[in-house]
Motif scaffolding. Structure first.
Motif, PDB file in Angstrom:
ATOM      1  N   TYR A 248       0.837  -1.207   0.000  1.00 62.45           N
ATOM      2  CA  TYR A 248       0.000   0.000   0.000  1.00 62.45           C
ATOM      3  C   TYR A 248       0.869   1.253   0.000  1.00 62.45           C
ATOM      4  O   TYR A 248       0.666   2.178  -0.799  1.00 62.45           O
ATOM      5  N   ILE A 249       1.849   1.276   0.876  1.00 66.89           N
ATOM      6  CA  ILE A 249       2.706   2.458   0.972  1.00 66.89           C
ATOM      7  C   ILE A 249       3.591   2.587  -0.273  1.00 66.89           C
ATOM      8  O   ILE A 249       3.709   3.673  -0.858  1.00 66.89           O
ATOM      9  N   ALA A 250       4.184   1.470  -0.694  1.00 68.23           N
ATOM     10  CA  ALA A 250       5.109   1.522  -1.828  1.00 68.23           C
ATOM     11  C   ALA A 250       4.396   1.926  -3.113  1.00 68.23           C
ATOM     12  O   ALA A 250       4.884   2.780  -3.877  1.00 68.23           O
ATOM     13  N   GLU A 251       3.235   1.336  -3.384  1.00 66.09           N
ATOM     14  CA  GLU A 251       2.535   1.620  -4.639  1.00 66.09           C
ATOM     15  C   GLU A 251       1.895   3.006  -4.633  1.00 66.09           C
ATOM     16  O   GLU A 251       1.820   3.668  -5.670  1.00 66.09           O
ATOM     17  N   THR A 252       1.449   3.452  -3.468  1.00 66.96           N
ATOM     18  CA  THR A 252       0.862   4.793  -3.391  1.00 66.96           C
ATOM     19  C   THR A 252       1.921   5.865  -3.576  1.00 66.96           C
ATOM     20  O   THR A 252       1.739   6.818  -4.354  1.00 66.96           O
TER      21      THR A 252
END
Length: 437
Positions: A248-252
């Motif tokens: 979630y954090i990486a792709e956002t």
């Protein structure tokens, strides 16, 4: 002519299904009867079920054209949290449609999803459409409390209703968060829940010696309880990046044009800050939490009570349940005892799956610029009741982006509302997904 889900949503809001907790509720029966009548008139073989007459759920299985495919569950809860009418600008149970919004308690949590699902089923019946696979739809009671009268009861008493079901979709996920990228452009981020923190509600009890308030006792239940609960409340929980939260954090951050360093705590915090509004969910899902919420002790100022109790809301990340409980019990110490009020383990479902891909594809067909990412919910849903049946559970209750910038407002608060355009467009996404999956 297609059914208008916005009108169905307004009609469902007019049933006051307030759930006050601890088994106290206005009941879901009237709303359940409304749904049952619509489904029966459309030719569906729906059933009304519940442990009590007033606490009712409705379940229907739509037969797919290919019986070899695993089934899919769609669940939406009928109960709502209470509203305080004096704080609202309108009757919270009038189902008012005005200014491009549907107003009312439950508009966004989650009678909009119930209405979109019902509209899809009615459209299928009208047009003679059958999905590829079996679709089981459950309109359930009691999600806003423990689920004992709704999803948990259904899963325990009627597991056969969900035979052959491999995956489920429910609340929280599938609608856009508008974010500003590093280059100033707008990114429409569509998180889809693929995990939930566990809900471990604990009751803590301290026993001591009762007596007169003017004569201190050697073992004071109130003092021991306060000290124990304070240790839990002041504990700093360590950073834990589960696979879903990491993605979630990486792709956002990648979609926003930021390079995230997720190998250090400072880097994770910086990434969350860069995510803007999307960081709100990330911030509560990189750590477990234990929050004291209820205290009870004594009945008179000059009497030392012999018993004091506190309730603690514990939320643990997938893979951390045993460690979290061990930490809480160590912090509480030997002076208190504990018992569970609710014990629902965390949920985690695969992201690299055909189910998640189908949800992403449905969103992209309706919004080609959508950025679809997995997320872990900080709270919980009825997914916790269905996951133990071997069902992969996702949060996917799609809503379209309102062309004039309206957004969901007031969930669990005042003047709860959802954009009309979001519900109408969301129903098209939902119907597309359920027809093609």
């Amino acid at each position: 002519m297609p059914v208008d889900p916005a009108l169905l949503c307004a009609e469902l809001i007019r049933f006051d299904t307030s759930n006050y907790g601890e088994g106290k509720s206005n009941g879901e029966r009237a709303a359940a009867d409304y749904l049952l009548n619509h489904l029966t008139e459309a030719g569906y073989d729906a059933v009304l079920l519940g442990p009590e007459e007033t606490r009712s759920s409705v379940v229907v299985r739509v037969q797919g054209t290919d019986p070899t495919l695993p089934g899919l569950l769609v669940h939406a809860h009928l109960d709502v949290v209470p509203a305080e009418p004096e704080q609202w600008s309108m009757d919270p149970f009038a189902g008012t449609i005005a200014d491009g919004y549907i107003y009312g308690r439950g508009a966004a949590d989650m009678k909009d999803m119930a209405a979109m699902t019902l509209a899809t089923l009615l459209n299928w019946a009208e047009e003679g459409i059958r999905p590829r696979r079996d679709i089981v739809v459950a309109f359930v009671a009691d999600e806003e409390d423990k689920g004992d009268y709704g999803a948990l009861w259904l899963a325990a008493e009627h597991p056969g209703l969900f035979a052959g079901v491999e995956a489920a979709i429910g609340e929280s996920g599938g609608h856009a968060t508008l974010l500003e990228a590093a280059d100033g452009s707008t990114v429409r981020l569509y998180p889809v829940a693929a995990g939930e923190r566990g809900t471990l509600h604990l009751r803590v009890r301290a026993e001591g010696i009762s007596g007169h308030g003017s004569r201190p006792v050697p073992v004071n239940a109130v003092s021991n309880l306060i000290e124990a609960v304070s240790r839990v409340d002041n504990y700093s929980w360590p950073l834990v990046l589960t696979p879903v939260v990491r993605r979630y954090i990486a792709e956002t951050t990648a979609a926003l044009g930021y390079a995230a360093d997720l190998d250090s705590e400072a880097g994770v915090e910086a990434a969350i800050d860069a995510m803007g509004e999307a960081g709100t969910v990330a911030r509560v899902t990189v750590r477990c939490s234990a929050t004291p919420t209820v205290l009870r002790a004594g009945y008179k100022v000059n009497v030392i009570p012999g018993v004091a109790e506190a309730d603690i809301d514990i939320r643990c990340l997938p893979g951390t349940e045993e460690e979290t409980l061990a930490t809480v019990r160590q912090l509480l110490g030997p002076e208190v005892t504990t018992s569970f009020l609710s014990h629902q383990p965390p949920v985690q479902s695969p992201v690299d799956s055909p189910w998640f891909s189908a949800m992403r594809d449905a969103l992209l067909r309706h919004d080609p610029d959508a950025v679809v990412v997995p997320m872990c919910m900080g709270g919980g849903t009825d997914a916790k009741a269905f996951a133990p049946l071997g069902i992969s559970c996702y949060g996917f209750a799609p809503l379209a982006t309102d062309p004039e910038g309206r957004t969901i407002q007031g969930v669990h608060g005042v003047d709860e509302r959802v954009p009309v355009a979001a519900v109408r467009g969301g129903q098209l996404i939902l119907q597309d997904f359920l027809t093609s999956v």
